[in-house]
Motif scaffolding. Structure first.
Motif, mmCIF file in Angstrom:
data_model
loop_
_atom_site.group_PDB
_atom_site.id
_atom_site.type_symbol
_atom_site.label_atom_id
_atom_site.label_comp_id
_atom_site.label_asym_id
_atom_site.label_seq_id
_atom_site.Cartn_x
_atom_site.Cartn_y
_atom_site.Cartn_z
ATOM 1 N N THR A 60 0.840 -1.198 0.000
ATOM 2 C CA THR A 60 0.000 0.000 0.000
ATOM 3 C C THR A 60 0.875 1.248 0.000
ATOM 4 O O THR A 60 2.013 1.241 0.475
ATOM 5 N N ALA A 61 0.346 2.311 -0.560
ATOM 6 C CA ALA A 61 1.033 3.596 -0.599
ATOM 7 C C ALA A 61 0.006 4.694 -0.337
ATOM 8 O O ALA A 61 -1.171 4.413 -0.096
ATOM 9 N N GLU A 62 0.459 5.929 -0.392
ATOM 10 C CA GLU A 62 -0.415 7.056 -0.056
ATOM 11 C C GLU A 62 -0.381 8.099 -1.153
ATOM 12 O O GLU A 62 0.689 8.416 -1.696
ATOM 13 N N THR A 63 -1.551 8.643 -1.536
ATOM 14 C CA THR A 63 -1.634 9.695 -2.547
ATOM 15 C C THR A 63 -1.250 11.032 -1.925
ATOM 16 O O THR A 63 -1.147 11.155 -0.692
ATOM 17 N N GLY A 66 -3.336 12.112 0.907
ATOM 18 C CA GLY A 66 -3.339 11.322 2.123
ATOM 19 C C GLY A 66 -4.185 10.072 2.078
ATOM 20 O O GLY A 66 -4.348 9.393 3.104
ATOM 21 N N PHE A 67 -4.723 9.718 0.920
ATOM 22 C CA PHE A 67 -5.527 8.507 0.807
ATOM 23 C C PHE A 67 -4.626 7.299 0.544
ATOM 24 O O PHE A 67 -3.695 7.369 -0.260
ATOM 25 N N GLU A 68 -4.959 6.220 1.205
ATOM 26 C CA GLU A 68 -4.196 4.990 1.013
ATOM 27 C C GLU A 68 -4.725 4.229 -0.204
ATOM 28 O O GLU A 68 -5.923 4.219 -0.463
ATOM 29 N N TYR A 69 -3.827 3.615 -0.978
ATOM 30 C CA TYR A 69 -4.241 2.828 -2.137
ATOM 31 C C TYR A 69 -3.304 1.638 -2.311
ATOM 32 O O TYR A 69 -2.204 1.610 -1.759
ATOM 33 N N GLN A 70 -3.776 0.689 -3.109
ATOM 34 C CA GLN A 70 -3.010 -0.537 -3.376
ATOM 35 C C GLN A 70 -2.164 -0.346 -4.632
ATOM 36 O O GLN A 70 -2.676 -0.016 -5.701
ATOM 37 N N THR A 71 -0.870 -0.520 -4.504
ATOM 38 C CA THR A 71 -0.012 -0.444 -5.683
ATOM 39 C C THR A 71 -0.096 -1.755 -6.463
ATOM 40 O O THR A 71 -0.624 -2.756 -5.984
#
Length: 230
Positions: A60-63, A66-71
């Motif tokens: 996971t990473a962050e935009t 500040g939103f978390e997303y799946q790489t």
């Protein structure tokens, strides 16, 4: 058209066919030839990689908000580009641009002996291709090797490259080419049918007595590097 082996894939992309027609023209200068080889390689490479690699969930990473997303990552993890000198160099940047991460580029130098038209290797920078990687502590062979060679004529050079990579220990090979002659493409495809897929923009039916495609593209290396008449 001659029936080709099942591991040969000829694109039907209309933009690709138009660009191939532009590349055939003797009026295309070196800058135009370079651009067209690059653009054709992008399209063929995109089609080939869509079948050769798969997407898997990464960390996971962050935009920036500040939103978390799946790489997303690709498999296989170990990929090498293998341009055939000289003309394969014109395809490297296109395929590098497609891949999400940098990968090693291992060059093979092969030429056709003018009388016999048989391939002769004069350069090989595959790591530890003459002895086991484990003995030297170097990384082993790539899981996937991508051969880059704009023109498959007699198929001898491509077949020799496939055999070299197979002996190196790769698990799978894809060949990305601009154009090939039907007999030569079939010869290369049959070198390792279960391990090789060949992707092209177009296929010509005939070769001249000098082993050149008819109508073909001429010598792509000479056209790319302005060495016509050498």
């Amino acid at each position: 058209m001659t029936s080709l082996p099942g591991n040969v894939h000829v694109s039907k992309h209309p933009c690709l066919l138009a660009k191939l027609g532009q590349l055939r023209s003797k009026s295309a200068n070196a800058r135009e030839v370079k651009a067209l080889v690059h653009e054709i390689s992008l399209i063929v490479g995109c089609e080939a990689l869509a079948q050769a690699i798969t997407a898997v969930a990464g960390p996971t990473a962050e935009t920036p908000l500040g939103f978390e997303y799946q790489t997303v990552q690709v498999q296989p993890e170990t990929i090498s580009l293998v341009p055939i000198l000289r003309s394969g160099l014109g395809m490297v940047e296109a395929v590098q641009a497609l891949l999400p991460n940098p990968v090693p580029v291992h060059h093979l130098g092969l030429y056709r002996e003018p009388t016999t038209l048989q391939p002769v290797e004069y350069y090989n920078n595959l790591p530890d291709h003459n002895h086991s990687a484990s003995a030297s502590g170097s990384p082993g062979p790539a899981s996937l090797a991508i051969i880059l060679d704009p023109v498959i004529a007699t198929g001898g050079t491509c077949a020799a490259a496939i055999q070299t990579l197979k002996e190196w220990g790769v698990q799978h090979i894809i060949v990305v080419a601009v154009i090939g002659a039907a007999p030569g493409v079939a010869r290369a495809a049959e070198e390792w049918p279960e391990g090789v897929e060949i992707w092209l923009a177009g296929v010509d039916e005939e070769l001249t007595d000098r082993g050149m495609l008819k109508p073909g593209l001429g010598d792509v290396g000479d056209r790319l590097f302005l060495t016509i008449g050498k």
